[in-house]
Enzyme design. Structure first.
Site, mmCIF file in Angstrom:
data_model
loop_
_atom_site.group_PDB
_atom_site.id
_atom_site.type_symbol
_atom_site.label_atom_id
_atom_site.label_comp_id
_atom_site.label_asym_id
_atom_site.label_seq_id
_atom_site.Cartn_x
_atom_site.Cartn_y
_atom_site.Cartn_z
ATOM 1 N N GLY A 1 0.836 -1.195 0.000
ATOM 2 C CA GLY A 1 0.000 0.000 0.000
ATOM 3 C C GLY A 1 0.871 1.245 0.000
ATOM 4 O O GLY A 1 1.925 1.283 -0.614
ATOM 5 N N PHE B 1 -9.252 14.538 9.825
ATOM 6 C CA PHE B 1 -8.779 14.821 11.181
ATOM 7 C C PHE B 1 -7.825 15.993 11.145
ATOM 8 O O PHE B 1 -7.159 16.239 10.153
ATOM 9 C CB PHE B 1 -8.080 13.576 11.763
ATOM 10 N N GLU C 1 -8.440 -1.008 3.178
ATOM 11 C CA GLU C 1 -7.297 -1.332 4.028
ATOM 12 C C GLU C 1 -7.784 -2.063 5.264
ATOM 13 O O GLU C 1 -8.647 -1.576 5.978
ATOM 14 C CB GLU C 1 -6.567 -0.047 4.418
#
Length: 155
Positions: free
Chosen positions: A16, A110, A80
């Site tokens: 990833g 966030f 994921e």
């Protein structure tokens, strides 16, 4: 989100972004683009939980993110999986089988890395609680997790 659940999926683990372990301390197993594209197009992005199994190994609790990871501004959708278990080594190229059994929350951005990490830790705790409930626990034993010996799964 619930009408698609439980959702069964299997695919090869690919490299990833390399952020999960390094930046977050929360390693994730990533599916290839083909597997991500095979998910129902109308499955809501967000955080889910369920069961995961690498190869013919044990079945573990997991928490999963489907979406664009707003904090990182991804341009490609990703799926994921964080398996709630400590593995001794990476398992790129192995077959990951997952059953998504429940939904925790929508994706959100966030203000800081710390806030993201805290949210993920809360998601993990929520997943652990939910997966101890009988309706989720029964899927841990599903035959889906037993790959026929010597059979290469390539979807």
């Amino acid at each position: 989100a619930m009408r698609h659940l439980p959702y069964f999926c299997r695919g090869e683990v690919v490299k990833g972004f390399g952020r999960g372990s390094k930046e977050l301390g929360i390693p994730t197993a990533n599916f290839s683009e083909q597997v991500v594209e095979s998910f129902p197009s109308d499955i809501p992005t967000g955080i889910y939980y369920g069961w995961a199994c690498v190869g013919n190994g044990d079945v573990h609790k997991m928490v999963l993110s489907i979406g664009w990871n707003p904090f990182y501004k991804n341009i490609k959708k990703s799926v994921e999986t964080h398996i709630i278990h400590t593995f001794k080594e990476d398992f790129y190229g192995e077959i990951l089988s997952i059953v998504i059994t429940g939904y925790i929350r929508p994706e959100k951005n966030f203000d800081s890395l710390d806030a993201l990490i805290l949210a993920i830790q809360e998601d993990i705790e929520e997943a652990k609680r939910q997966l101890d409930l009988p309706e989720h626990l029964k899927l841990k034993e599903d035959n889906f997790f037993h790959l026929p010996e010597g059979k290469i799964v390539n979807n």
